[in-house]
Design a protein around this motif. Structure first.
Motif, PDB file in Angstrom:
ATOM      1  N   HIS A 253      45.089 201.346  45.118  1.00 35.95           N
ATOM      2  CA  HIS A 253      45.757 202.822  44.820  1.00 35.95           C
ATOM      3  C   HIS A 253      44.577 203.986  45.470  1.00 35.95           C
ATOM      4  N   GLN A 254      44.996 204.765  46.345  1.00 35.13           N
ATOM      5  CA  GLN A 254      44.129 206.114  46.538  1.00 35.13           C
ATOM      6  C   GLN A 254      44.451 207.259  45.606  1.00 35.13           C
ATOM      7  N   PRO A 255      43.657 207.571  44.579  1.00 36.23           N
ATOM      8  CA  PRO A 255      43.814 208.738  43.649  1.00 36.23           C
ATOM      9  C   PRO A 255      43.392 209.954  44.625  1.00 36.23           C
ATOM     10  N   ASN A 257      42.160 212.394  42.587  1.00 37.61           N
ATOM     11  CA  ASN A 257      40.818 212.637  42.020  1.00 37.61           C
ATOM     12  C   ASN A 257      40.193 211.523  41.294  1.00 37.61           C
ATOM     13  N   PRO A 258      39.373 210.880  42.273  1.00 32.75           N
ATOM     14  CA  PRO A 258      38.782 209.609  41.809  1.00 32.75           C
ATOM     15  C   PRO A 258      37.860 209.655  40.666  1.00 32.75           C
ATOM     16  N   GLU A 259      37.516 210.747  40.201  1.00 33.42           N
ATOM     17  CA  GLU A 259      36.599 210.977  38.921  1.00 33.42           C
ATOM     18  C   GLU A 259      37.254 211.258  37.645  1.00 33.42           C
ATOM     19  N   SER A 260      38.523 211.366  37.827  1.00 40.00           N
ATOM     20  CA  SER A 260      39.243 211.923  36.496  1.00 40.00           C
ATOM     21  C   SER A 260      39.374 210.732  35.735  1.00 40.00           C
ATOM     22  N   GLU A 262      41.502 209.845  33.736  1.00 38.92           N
ATOM     23  CA  GLU A 262      42.766 208.915  34.011  1.00 38.92           C
ATOM     24  C   GLU A 262      42.710 207.990  34.933  1.00 38.92           C
ATOM     25  N   TYR A 263      42.303 208.232  35.941  1.00 42.04           N
ATOM     26  CA  TYR A 263      42.172 207.266  37.163  1.00 42.04           C
ATOM     27  C   TYR A 263      40.909 206.192  36.697  1.00 42.04           C
ATOM     28  N   GLN A 264      39.836 206.583  36.067  1.00 39.40           N
ATOM     29  CA  GLN A 264      39.025 205.471  35.662  1.00 39.40           C
ATOM     30  C   GLN A 264      39.407 204.493  34.548  1.00 39.40           C
ATOM     31  N   PHE A 266      42.803 203.679  34.655  1.00 37.92           N
ATOM     32  CA  PHE A 266      43.696 203.064  35.425  1.00 37.92           C
ATOM     33  C   PHE A 266      42.865 202.251  35.998  1.00 37.92           C
ATOM     34  N   ARG A 267      41.734 202.345  36.751  1.00 32.69           N
ATOM     35  CA  ARG A 267      40.866 201.327  37.473  1.00 32.69           C
ATOM     36  C   ARG A 267      40.481 200.433  36.486  1.00 32.69           C
TER      37      ARG A 267
END
Length: 286
Positions: A253-255, A257-260, A262-264, A266-267
């Motif tokens: 998945h390409q977010p 905002n990879p620094e958010s 929520e993404y952290q 998810f990752r």
């Protein structure tokens, strides 16, 4: 009412399991199927010495790969091997008479092009089988013929080449070891997977081909892969595919905002699922 021919695919008398060590050698079609094995976390070795198109070059790969190492360790052994034949055309170095696997962009005058006969193709493949079974007597061996057409031979010539390969496989499967009666053979039966027929009879439409109109499209290769899964994979192997697919999608998945946060989160969840997947199939990953 049917609008296309559906190929009836015979199932092998064995199945591919999650822990199997796989070897795929042959044309670029072998590389495409091999990539799908690797992408789905199978232990797949694909064309370790480059793409090979004819039976003799495939034999050369196995001879190099399965030779006993100088340090006395055992050569690699595989549970399942796919040999994908592309052509019966070979190039012989005039100076030595040796059939080469790669002309290495040397001048054409150094080589003589030849066509292997049905018997010569079957003989080379028979040697392949013996080498594989010396490393693992229970190895499962499958043959395919690449559906990619060779325009440089002319389309009639390409068809003749494919016909030679198909006849060689037919001869080999009918007489895998001509000096022994079938009652004395305890090996896993040879298998032919009809990739060639699927492309030419079931998907006979140019929308299933790449821009060069010779190679199958990504969609077509995906369809062949699905047919292979349905015919040759065990329930456990199919479950492994189902388990891995959502994890693979999450990891890819390409977010925005990879620094958010929520993404952290998810990752981290995806990585935890990947860890659980590896634990579930730990024998496969050893």
């Amino acid at each position: 009412m049917k609008f296309r021919t559906e190929i009836a695919i015979e199932k092998p008398q064995w199945q591919i399991e999650p822990h199997h060590r796989l070897l795929l050698v042959g044309s670029c079609f072998a590389a495409e199927i091999g990539r799908r094995f690797a992408d789905n976390q199978f232990r797949a070795t694909v064309n370790p010495f480059g793409t090979m198109y004819n039976p003799v070059s495939i034999l050369h790969t196995l001879q190099k790969l399965l030779q006993k190492p100088a340090d006395g360790t055992l050569p690699p052994a595989f549970d399942v091997c796919f040999l994908t034949l592309g052509t019966n055309h070979v190039y012989r170095l005039r100076e030595t008479g040796e059939i080469v696997d790669n002309c290495a962009k040397r001048p054409q005058r150094l080589f003589q092009e030849e066509e292997l006969s049905v018997g010569e193709c079957a003989g080379a493949l028979r040697e392949c089988i013996e080498l594989l079974r010396q490393a693992n007597p229970e190895v499962r061996i499958a043959f395919t013929v690449s559906p990619i057409r060779y325009a440089k031979y002319g389309f009639h010539g390409s068809q003749l080449s494919k016909a030679t390969l198909l006849l060689a496989i037919h001869e080999l499967m009918a007489h895998p070891h001509p000096t022994l009666p079938s009652s004395q053979l305890n090996h896993a039966p040879l298998y032919y997977f009809p990739a060639y027929e699927i492309l030419n009879d079931e998907l006979r439409d140019y929308r299933f081909y790449a821009a060069d109109m010779l190679h199958p499209s990504e969609q077509a290769v995906d369809y062949v892969w699905q047919q292979l899964v349905a015919s040759a994979f065990s329930p456990a192997a199919r479950q492994m595919l189902a388990d891995w697919q959502p994890i693979q999608q999450a990891l890819g998945h390409q977010p925005f905002n990879p620094e958010s946060a929520e993404y952290q989160q998810f990752r981290a969840s995806a990585l935890q699922k990947q860890k659980a997947f590896r634990a579930k199939y730990q024998n496969h990953n050893q």
